[in-house]
Motif scaffolding. Structure first.
Motif, PDB file in Angstrom:
ATOM      1  N   SER A  30      40.546   4.523   7.971  1.00 20.01           N
ATOM      2  CA  SER A  30      40.539   2.994   7.591  1.00 20.01           C
ATOM      3  C   SER A  30      40.675   3.315   6.001  1.00 20.01           C
ATOM      4  CB  SER A  30      39.460   1.498   7.459  1.00 20.01           C
ATOM      5  OG  SER A  30      38.788   1.934   6.784  1.00 20.01           O
ATOM      6  N   ASN A  32      41.998   0.580   2.578  1.00 27.11           N
ATOM      7  CA  ASN A  32      40.923  -0.454   2.006  1.00 27.11           C
ATOM      8  C   ASN A  32      41.965  -0.996   1.404  1.00 27.11           C
ATOM      9  OD1 ASN A  32      38.256  -0.005   3.257  1.00 27.11           O
ATOM     10  ND2 ASN A  32      37.664   1.625   1.233  1.00 27.11           N
ATOM     11  N   SER A  53      43.140  -5.167   2.389  1.00 25.49           N
ATOM     12  CA  SER A  53      42.741  -5.652   3.447  1.00 25.49           C
ATOM     13  C   SER A  53      42.262  -6.606   4.475  1.00 25.49           C
ATOM     14  CB  SER A  53      41.350  -5.128   4.327  1.00 25.49           C
ATOM     15  OG  SER A  53      40.232  -4.908   3.482  1.00 25.49           O
ATOM     16  N   ARG A  71      51.700  -4.820   4.196  1.00 21.71           N
ATOM     17  CA  ARG A  71      51.359  -3.863   5.301  1.00 21.71           C
ATOM     18  C   ARG A  71      52.318  -4.071   6.350  1.00 21.71           C
ATOM     19  NH1 ARG A  71      46.075  -2.485   3.715  1.00 21.71           N
ATOM     20  NH2 ARG A  71      46.582  -1.081   5.752  1.00 21.71           N
ATOM     21  N   LYS A  75      49.475  -0.906  10.074  1.00 21.49           N
ATOM     22  CA  LYS A  75      48.549  -0.734   9.272  1.00 21.49           C
ATOM     23  C   LYS A  75      47.823   0.123   8.036  1.00 21.49           C
ATOM     24  CE  LYS A  75      47.323  -5.230   9.853  1.00 21.49           C
ATOM     25  NZ  LYS A  75      48.030  -6.270   9.119  1.00 21.49           N
TER      26      LYS A  75
END
Length: 121
Positions: A30, A32, A53, A71, A75
Motif C-alpha cells: 500500500s 500511505n 491515503s 492520485r 493509486k
C-alpha cells in the motif's frame, strides 16, 4: 524493491502549464502518502504538494491556487498539474512516496530520480 519514475518535465514559458506524472512499482502492499518536492539550484529541497491515503492534500503557499496534486485510479500514480507557471518554479521536481512493502509490511520512504522543469520569462 520499490521504484518511482517521474515524467512530464520540460521547458515552458511563463504562464504556461505542465503536468508531471509519477508511477510507483515493485513490491507494494500500500501507499500511505505521495508528494512532490522540488529543488532549485543552490537551494534546499522543499515540499510542493502532498496527498495522503484519505485524499487530503497540502500545498506550499507559493503554489496554492496554481498547482493541483492528484492520485491516479490505480493509486500507484500521482500527478502534479502546474498552471500559470513562473520562472521561480524552475527546479528539479522529485516524486516521494511512503510505501508499505508487500513482503515486510514495513514502510519505506522512496524517491524518484527527478525531472527538470524550466520556466522562461
Amino acid at each position: 524493491q520499490v521504484q518511482l519514475v517521474e515524467s512530464g518535465g520540460g521547458l515552458v514559458q511563463a504562464g504556461e502549464s505542465l503536468r508531471l506524472s509519477c508511477v510507483a512499482s515493485g513490491s507494494i502492499f500500500s501507499i500511505n502518502a505521495m508528494a512532490w518536492y522540488r529543488q532549485a539550484t543552490g537551494k534546499q529541497r522543499e515540499l510542493v504538494a502532498s496527498v495522503i491515503s484519505d485524499g487530503s492534500t497540502n500545498y506550499a503557499d507559493s503554489v496554492k491556487g496554481r498547482f493541483t496534486i492528484s492520485r491516479g485510479n490505480t493509486k500507484n500514480t500521482v500527478y502534479l498539474q502546474m498552471n500559470s507557471l513562473k520562472p521561480e518554479d524552475t527546479a528539479v521536481y522529485y516524486c516521494n512516496a511512503d510505501i508499505v512493502r508487500s513482503w515486510s509490511r514495513k514502510a519505506v520512504d522512496a524517491w524518484g530520480q527527478g525531472t527538470q522543469v524550466t520556466v522562461s520569462s
